[in-house]
Design a protein around this motif. Structure first.
Motif, PDB file in Angstrom:
ATOM      1  N   HIS A 111       0.809  -1.221   0.000  1.00 36.24           N
ATOM      2  CA  HIS A 111       0.000   0.000   0.000  1.00 36.24           C
ATOM      3  C   HIS A 111       0.841   1.269   0.000  1.00 36.24           C
ATOM      4  O   HIS A 111       0.420   2.284  -0.566  1.00 36.24           O
ATOM      5  CB  HIS A 111      -1.003  -0.037   1.156  1.00 36.24           C
ATOM      6  CG  HIS A 111      -2.187  -0.910   0.862  1.00 36.24           C
ATOM      7  ND1 HIS A 111      -2.155  -2.283   1.012  1.00 36.24           N
ATOM      8  CD2 HIS A 111      -3.412  -0.621   0.364  1.00 36.24           C
ATOM      9  CE1 HIS A 111      -3.324  -2.789   0.650  1.00 36.24           C
ATOM     10  NE2 HIS A 111      -4.094  -1.816   0.251  1.00 36.24           N
TER      11      HIS A 111
ATOM     12  N   PHE B  17       1.548   1.347  -3.687  1.00 36.93           N
ATOM     13  CA  PHE B  17       0.367   1.777  -4.449  1.00 36.93           C
ATOM     14  C   PHE B  17       0.196   3.297  -4.359  1.00 36.93           C
ATOM     15  O   PHE B  17      -0.153   3.954  -5.350  1.00 36.93           O
ATOM     16  CB  PHE B  17      -0.908   1.096  -3.927  1.00 36.93           C
ATOM     17  CG  PHE B  17      -0.914  -0.405  -4.054  1.00 36.93           C
ATOM     18  CD1 PHE B  17      -0.111  -1.062  -4.972  1.00 36.93           C
ATOM     19  CD2 PHE B  17      -1.747  -1.172  -3.239  1.00 36.93           C
ATOM     20  CE1 PHE B  17      -0.118  -2.458  -5.091  1.00 36.93           C
ATOM     21  CE2 PHE B  17      -1.773  -2.559  -3.349  1.00 36.93           C
ATOM     22  CZ  PHE B  17      -0.955  -3.205  -4.264  1.00 36.93           C
ATOM     23  N   LYS B  18       0.437   3.833  -3.167  1.00 36.76           N
ATOM     24  CA  LYS B  18       0.312   5.283  -2.979  1.00 36.76           C
ATOM     25  C   LYS B  18       1.350   6.017  -3.813  1.00 36.76           C
ATOM     26  O   LYS B  18       1.060   7.039  -4.453  1.00 36.76           O
ATOM     27  CB  LYS B  18       0.461   5.636  -1.495  1.00 36.76           C
ATOM     28  CG  LYS B  18       0.141   7.081  -1.161  1.00 36.76           C
ATOM     29  CD  LYS B  18       0.125   7.299   0.339  1.00 36.76           C
ATOM     30  CE  LYS B  18      -0.257   8.744   0.663  1.00 36.76           C
ATOM     31  NZ  LYS B  18      -0.298   8.984   2.131  1.00 36.76           N
TER      32      LYS B  18
ATOM     33  N   GLY C 207       0.205   6.030  -7.275  1.00 42.06           N
ATOM     34  CA  GLY C 207      -1.022   6.772  -7.516  1.00 42.06           C
ATOM     35  C   GLY C 207      -2.162   5.910  -8.022  1.00 42.06           C
ATOM     36  O   GLY C 207      -2.993   6.360  -8.818  1.00 42.06           O
ATOM     37  N   ILE C 208      -2.224   4.651  -7.561  1.00 39.71           N
ATOM     38  CA  ILE C 208      -3.284   3.753  -8.006  1.00 39.71           C
ATOM     39  C   ILE C 208      -4.169   3.359  -6.826  1.00 39.71           C
ATOM     40  O   ILE C 208      -3.712   3.309  -5.678  1.00 39.71           O
ATOM     41  CB  ILE C 208      -2.737   2.483  -8.704  1.00 39.71           C
ATOM     42  CG1 ILE C 208      -1.852   1.655  -7.754  1.00 39.71           C
ATOM     43  CG2 ILE C 208      -1.962   2.872  -9.966  1.00 39.71           C
ATOM     44  CD1 ILE C 208      -1.355   0.341  -8.357  1.00 39.71           C
ATOM     45  N   ASP C 209      -5.436   3.090  -7.102  1.00 41.79           N
ATOM     46  CA  ASP C 209      -6.411   2.723  -6.085  1.00 41.79           C
ATOM     47  C   ASP C 209      -6.717   1.232  -6.211  1.00 41.79           C
ATOM     48  O   ASP C 209      -7.434   0.817  -7.126  1.00 41.79           O
ATOM     49  CB  ASP C 209      -7.691   3.545  -6.262  1.00 41.79           C
ATOM     50  CG  ASP C 209      -8.728   3.209  -5.201  1.00 41.79           C
ATOM     51  OD1 ASP C 209      -8.341   2.696  -4.128  1.00 41.79           O
ATOM     52  OD2 ASP C 209      -9.924   3.457  -5.451  1.00 41.79           O
ATOM     53  N   VAL C 210      -6.164   0.433  -5.307  1.00 42.61           N
ATOM     54  CA  VAL C 210      -6.387  -1.008  -5.297  1.00 42.61           C
ATOM     55  C   VAL C 210      -7.446  -1.316  -4.244  1.00 42.61           C
ATOM     56  O   VAL C 210      -7.225  -1.099  -3.052  1.00 42.61           O
ATOM     57  CB  VAL C 210      -5.074  -1.771  -5.008  1.00 42.61           C
ATOM     58  CG1 VAL C 210      -5.331  -3.265  -4.886  1.00 42.61           C
ATOM     59  CG2 VAL C 210      -4.046  -1.490  -6.103  1.00 42.61           C
ATOM     60  N   THR C 211      -8.593  -1.798  -4.687  1.00 40.22           N
ATOM     61  CA  THR C 211      -9.699  -2.068  -3.766  1.00 40.22           C
ATOM     62  C   THR C 211      -9.383  -3.266  -2.865  1.00 40.22           C
ATOM     63  O   THR C 211      -8.539  -4.100  -3.215  1.00 40.22           O
ATOM     64  CB  THR C 211     -10.989  -2.378  -4.551  1.00 40.22           C
ATOM     65  OG1 THR C 211     -10.800  -3.601  -5.287  1.00 40.22           O
ATOM     66  CG2 THR C 211     -11.340  -1.237  -5.501  1.00 40.22           C
TER      67      THR C 211
ATOM     68  N   TYR D 172      -7.190  -6.583  -3.868  1.00 39.68           N
ATOM     69  CA  TYR D 172      -6.036  -6.984  -3.057  1.00 39.68           C
ATOM     70  C   TYR D 172      -6.213  -8.413  -2.537  1.00 39.68           C
ATOM     71  O   TYR D 172      -5.261  -9.208  -2.544  1.00 39.68           O
ATOM     72  CB  TYR D 172      -5.842  -6.016  -1.888  1.00 39.68           C
ATOM     73  CG  TYR D 172      -4.577  -6.299  -1.117  1.00 39.68           C
ATOM     74  CD1 TYR D 172      -3.342  -5.864  -1.579  1.00 39.68           C
ATOM     75  CD2 TYR D 172      -4.617  -7.036   0.071  1.00 39.68           C
ATOM     76  CE1 TYR D 172      -2.170  -6.153  -0.881  1.00 39.68           C
ATOM     77  CE2 TYR D 172      -3.458  -7.327   0.771  1.00 39.68           C
ATOM     78  CZ  TYR D 172      -2.238  -6.882   0.286  1.00 39.68           C
ATOM     79  OH  TYR D 172      -1.082  -7.188   0.966  1.00 39.68           O
TER      80      TYR D 172
END
Length: 218
Positions: free
Chosen positions: A25, A28-29, A32-36, A40
């Motif tokens: 995470h 991911f930050k 700049g991506i949003d992993v639900t 995950y």
């Protein structure tokens, strides 16, 4: 008679998932991506390489896969080395010692990279119990593909019908069954959003297992 027990590592021997989750995470930050949470959870049992192959395709990431893997691995290693409250899961060390002292062959088959496996095995002194270590990074496809468990049985020189697998993930259970191997699902409070319906046996505590119980599984 069972001759070889094949262990998964994360979620079975040690719970490094919080460290992996933290490292992923943070990464991911950075990306700049949003992993639900659902996406995950679907990664459980997959190698880091396969995960980033999926993420690169889904989010059109600019970095190449191996750069992404290396960045996440460095984040994990930094967090792992600084985390003092990391322990083997309750009862698993006693089970490992019981099996090995009674002549059962033990093999590790983990989706983790070899460097990560060795880091954990060195920290907890586990190398002496296992005859072989198989890493998911050596295979083009991750669990639920059966290749890693078929390789583990081959290295152990044990027919699949004389092996069992201990797994905590949906993908791992599916991989074991696809390999034709009896699978014990370990459903602990660490497990999140995993399906144990395809496992041959489900346990909640390693005290439910012993050499005497395992050797006669058929």
């Amino acid at each position: 008679m069972i001759q070889t027990v094949i262990f998964d590592m994360d979620g079975v021997i040690v719970d490094t998932e919080p460290v992996h989750k933290y490292a992923y995470h943070v990464h991911f930050k950075q990306l700049g991506i949003d992993v639900t949470p659902e996406l995950y959870a679907s990664f459980t049992g997959n190698s880091t390489k396969n995960i980033f192959e999926r993420l690169k395709a889904q989010f059109n990431l600019a970095d190449d896969v191996m750069t992404l893997v290396e960045t996440k691995r460095n984040l994990f290693n930094d967090a792992f080395d600084s985390k003092e409250d990391l322990y083997l899961l309750d009862g698993v060390e006693d089970l490992i010692k019981d099996l090995q002292s009674n002549g059962m062959q033990l093999v590790l088959a983990s989706s983790s990279a070899t460097v990560t496996i060795n880091r954990i095995f060195n920290r907890f002194g586990l190398h002496k119990y296992f005859t072989h270590i198989v890493s998911g990074e050596d295979f083009p496809k991750s669990k639920p593909h059966p290749a890693i468990f078929l390789k583990a049985a081959e290295l152990a020189q044990t027919p699949v019908e004389n092996c069992i697998v201990i797994e905590d993930s949906t993908n791992g259970i599916l991989a074991a069954k696809a390999a034709g191997i009896y699978c014990i699902g370990y459903d602990s409070f660490h497990s999140k959003m995993q399906d144990y319906s395809k496992a041959d046996m489900v346990i909640n505590n390693f005290q439910e297992l012993s050499f005497e119980r395992i050797k006669n599984i058929n």
